[in-house]
Write a protein that holds these residues in place. Structure first.
Motif, short mmCIF file in Angstrom:
data_model
loop_
_atom_site.label_atom_id
_atom_site.label_comp_id
_atom_site.label_asym_id
_atom_site.label_seq_id
_atom_site.Cartn_x
_atom_site.Cartn_y
_atom_site.Cartn_z
N GLY A 272 -10.46 -2.19 1.67
CA GLY A 272 -11.60 -2.76 0.95
C GLY A 272 -11.31 -4.06 0.21
N THR A 273 -10.10 -4.61 0.37
CA THR A 273 -9.80 -5.89 -0.28
C THR A 273 -10.48 -7.01 0.51
OG1 THR A 273 -7.70 -5.08 -1.10
CG2 THR A 273 -7.95 -7.46 -0.93
N SER A 274 -11.17 -7.89 -0.23
CA SER A 274 -11.86 -8.99 0.44
C SER A 274 -10.88 -10.09 0.77
CB SER A 274 -12.95 -9.55 -0.47
OG SER A 274 -13.38 -10.79 0.03
N ILE A 275 -10.89 -10.52 2.04
CA ILE A 275 -9.95 -11.54 2.49
C ILE A 275 -10.27 -12.87 1.82
CG2 ILE A 275 -11.19 -12.45 4.49
CD1 ILE A 275 -7.57 -11.37 4.60
N LEU A 276 -11.46 -12.99 1.24
CA LEU A 276 -11.84 -14.24 0.58
C LEU A 276 -11.31 -14.30 -0.85
CD1 LEU A 276 -15.50 -14.15 1.85
CD2 LEU A 276 -13.63 -15.51 2.77
N GLY A 277 -10.70 -13.21 -1.31
CA GLY A 277 -10.11 -13.21 -2.63
C GLY A 277 -11.07 -12.69 -3.69
N GLY A 278 -10.50 -12.32 -4.84
CA GLY A 278 -11.32 -11.93 -5.98
C GLY A 278 -11.70 -10.46 -6.04
N ARG A 279 -11.42 -9.73 -4.97
CA ARG A 279 -11.84 -8.34 -4.98
C ARG A 279 -10.87 -7.49 -4.16
NH1 ARG A 279 -15.96 -6.17 -2.03
NH2 ARG A 279 -16.39 -8.24 -1.27
N GLY A 280 -10.55 -6.31 -4.67
CA GLY A 280 -9.67 -5.41 -3.95
C GLY A 280 -8.81 -4.61 -4.90
N THR A 281 -8.37 -3.43 -4.45
CA THR A 281 -7.53 -2.60 -5.29
C THR A 281 -6.36 -2.07 -4.49
OG1 THR A 281 -8.63 -0.54 -4.77
CG2 THR A 281 -9.54 -1.80 -6.60
N VAL A 282 -5.29 -1.76 -5.24
CA VAL A 282 -4.09 -1.20 -4.64
C VAL A 282 -4.36 0.21 -4.13
CG1 VAL A 282 -1.81 -0.39 -5.24
CG2 VAL A 282 -2.55 -2.65 -5.96
N LEU A 283 -5.22 0.95 -4.85
CA LEU A 283 -5.56 2.31 -4.42
C LEU A 283 -6.19 2.27 -3.03
CD1 LEU A 283 -5.83 5.32 -5.09
CD2 LEU A 283 -8.05 4.81 -6.12
N GLY A 284 -7.10 1.34 -2.82
CA GLY A 284 -7.73 1.20 -1.51
C GLY A 284 -6.69 0.94 -0.43
N THR A 285 -5.72 0.05 -0.74
CA THR A 285 -4.67 -0.26 0.23
C THR A 285 -3.88 0.98 0.62
OG1 THR A 285 -4.49 -2.49 -0.63
CG2 THR A 285 -2.60 -1.64 0.59
#
Lengths: 334, 356
Positions: A272-285
């Motif tokens: 769920g991390t946005s490749i455009l930056g500014g959004r995303g979490t380590v939990l999602g990774t």
């Protein structure tokens, strides 16, 4: 992306807001993983066996470790495609040091972290000081690091490395209450980085830079320092991942780590991390890596051609980004 | 870095300004830089060759025969140039997967189904275009970031390719016969050059040059990459223009797939993805050739010179060291050149602003 999302910068103050910290994509991922595990557990006799779950968790631990750092880098709006070659450099150095100098577990891990940090700082400094596109810089260092690893590798083989790194490897000595230590390590580091990126001002700065680096600089964020720190983190974790990879077989090959960067980026994006930056979490990774591991294992257990696993990874990447794009559109339409 | 959208001032300039603008051109124009690098490379290796430091002579014949490796590099780099110039983070990570998949399908068509050559080649180009169209659909229409969309399709294409023909290469006598298509041709007064330089590279380069620099489509693509909002207000169909760029990149990869099968006399299921793959070198050459990753900048001539530079540098390194050592140094040269070009751009950009 310059859209402001004020609701994401709130500090969780109560248990309730801590629960709401688990975001949409993460809930969906948990659902998908549970569905797959239940389905495969019912459908096949071997999937939910302890040994298989252990194998899944161990096999994705390197991707999870690097993915944690990659999440930070992508959140700042950057990318690091050199991690596969970085891992190769670490593996060759550590493999040689253990084989020739017989260094112990502690020094090996420390050295791996130092080498990884050095490579990460190289990327970070060039990117932060010159403003050259991160993908260009890391494409260049991908080749340069690979050259470096082959140069140190020299002739002959690195195999039969003593089992110094067994405690983080895939063998019996590498487990604690049935779960591979490498996975414990990933979860611990992920938890620390998760808290850091959610709670600490300097962690929030990564999101600010990814949202709008110019605005972040005007708001007093030391953009260059923070960008270098993100690449440093991914380098350090690539170092740890290199140790895990040596611990799982005791061999270092010339092509070790090739293509790893794409697997890591896929897991981060599925998370769920946005490749455009500014959004995303380590939990999602972390959840993304578990999903990738589950799919790979399922393909093996169902006796499908093993090459099909990557097809499913590709489909999951598209599904994850597709739903994200749709959600973003709906949010804007509101 | 100069862009094609720069409009040169038509008024006469004083002499000192003209001198500094010549200096500026030499320093900031990527084509000038690449020509200088190419001359240095040729002179240096020629000197080594005359001094007998090389394993074999570095002469015109050797350079010409190495053009066989230049053609696929150039074609893929041009494909990347199209999608990168289109802007909004345009990039195509799936060209390696496309080469693998189209190549193995070409193997089926030509070796097992006995299609005539012209039909199989057309099918390869069309197949590559179709795979590129899938990328274009995801990126231009569904607006998924190109890096992610092509990462996903790269996984999909290469994985499908690997499952075909039980991962074994197809190398029947009919396929092996294709190698004659890559034979050398003698031209009066020139060293023997590989046939595909004339048959594939020249037409492809002319078409790409025309499309990018002399057609409405090219102007639209640069407009799109320079400022997407302005392009939309100028009534440019953003989705269609970007879609076409990815379609072209796929079609070029399809052509490279055929070329690779012919060159190696075998259709391998991992032709475009084995080892370092074909994708990263293609992007590297495009960027080295002056295609700015931010979009809106880049020229066919730059990509051509960059591909030539990389090909001949690799060829030179092959003569300088034994095989084991030279494959390493080729990686070093590729990475070093890319970084050098990017850093030169950065420092020259600062310097050029000062002398302007």
């Amino acid at each position: 992306m310059t859209t402001l999302r004020p609701q994401r910068t709130e500090q969780p103050r109560s248990w309730h807001s801590l629960v709401s910290a688990v975001e949409g994509q993460e809930l969906v991922l948990i659902g998908v993983i549970v569905l797959l595990w239940v389905g495969l557990g019912v459908g096949t006799p071997t999937f939910l066996s302890g040994i298989n779950i252990q194998n899944i968790l161990f096999s994705v631990a390197p991707i999870a470790l690097i993915g944690i750092g990659m999440t930070a880098v992508i959140v700042t709006g950057g990318i690091d495609v050199s991690v596969g070659s970085g891992v190769a450099v670490v593996m060759v150095v550590i493999g040689k040091m253990i084989e020739d100098q017989h260094i112990g577990l502690g020094p090996a891990l420390l050295l791996a972290v130092l080498v990884g940090a050095l490579l990460g700082v190289c990327n970070g400094v060039i990117i932060a000081l010159t403003g050259i596109s991160p993908i260009v810089v890391t494409f260049a260092t991908l080749n340069l690091f690979r050259f470096l690893s082959l140069e140190i590798f020299g002739r002959g083989n690195i195999d039969g490395v003593p089992d110094t790194l067994g405690p983080v490897g895939g063998g019996g000595s590498g487990r604690f209450i049935g779960v591979p230590n490498a996975w414990w390590l990933s979860v611990l580091i992920a938890a620390a980085v998760w808290v850091y990126m959610r709670q600490r001002p300097s962690g929030r700065h990564w999101y600010a830079i990814g949202g709008d680096a110019g605005a972040a600089r005007l708001a007093g964020v030391r953009v260059r320092h923070r960008v270098i720190a993100a690449y440093l983190l991914v380098g350090v974790l690539a170092g740890v991942a290199g140790c895990v990879l040596i611990g799982s077989g005791g061999t270092v090959q010339q092509n070790s780590g090739t293509g790893l960067e794409l697997e890591v980026i896929a897991a981060v994006v599925i998370g769920g991390t946005s490749i455009l930056g500014g959004r995303g979490t380590v939990l999602g990774t972390l959840l993304g890596t578990v999903l990738v591991g589950t799919v790979t294992s399922a393909v093996t257990i169902l006796k499908w051609p093993s090459q099909l696993a990557n097809l499913f990874v590709g489909i999951f990447v598209l599904l994850a980004v597709g739903t994200d794009v749709l959600r973003e559109r709906r949010r804007r339409a509101l | 870095m100069s862009t094609d959208v720069d409009i040169e001032p038509a008024t006469a300039q004083p002499a000192h300004a003209r001198r500094s603008s010549v200096l500026r051109w030499l320093l900031t124009d990527r084509v000038a830089l690449l020509i200088i690098l190419l001359v240095i490379l040729l002179v240096w290796f020629r000197a080594l060759s005359v001094g007998d430091y090389l394993l074999a002579p570095f002469d015109a014949t050797y350079l010409a025969s190495n053009l066989a490796y230049f053609v696929p590099t150039f074609l893929l780099a041009i494909g990347e140039a199209f999608v990168i110039i289109g802007g909004r983070g345009g990039i195509d990570l799936s060209v390696g997967g496309t080469v693998s998949l189209v190549g193995i399908v070409f193997g089926y068509e030509y070796a097992f189904w006995n299609w005539p050559l012209w039909l199989a080649v057309l099918a390869a180009i069309a197949g590559g275009a179709a795979l590129g169209a899938v990328n274009g659909l995801l990126i231009a229409v569904l607006r998924i970031p190109a890096l992610i969309a092509t990462l996903a399709t790269s996984y999909a294409y290469s994985s499908i390719a690997l499952t075909l023909h039980n991962s074994a290469p197809i190398s029947t006598p009919r396929i092996q016969g294709l190698i004659s298509l890559t034979g050398a041709v003698e031209l009066p007064g020139l060293p023997a050059i590989p046939l595909q330089v004339l048959m594939i590279f020249l037409p492809a380069a002319v078409i790409a040059w025309f499309l990018l620099h002399r057609s409405t489509y090219g102007r639209r693509l640069y407009a799109l990459g320079t400022n997407e909002t302005a392009a939309r207000f100028a009534a440019i169909s953003v989705a269609r223009t970007r879609f076409t760029a990815f379609l072209l990149s796929g079609a070029l990869a399809g052509l490279v797939a055929f070329l690779t099968v012919a060159q190696f006399a075998s259709a391998a299921t991992d032709a475009g993805t084995s080892g370092a793959g074909m994708t990263l070198p293609a992007i590297t050459v495009a960027v080295l050739g002056g295609v700015a990753i931010s979009g809106g900048t880049g020229r066919v001539g730059g990509a051509l010179l960059a591909a030539l530079l990389v090909t001949w540098l690799n060829a030179g390194i092959l003569l300088l060291f034994n095989n084991d050592q030279s494959s390493k140094l080729q990686l070093f040269a590729l990475g070093g050149l890319l970084l050098l070009a990017a850093l030169l751009n950065f420092f020259i950009g600062r310097f050029a602003r000062r002398i302007r």
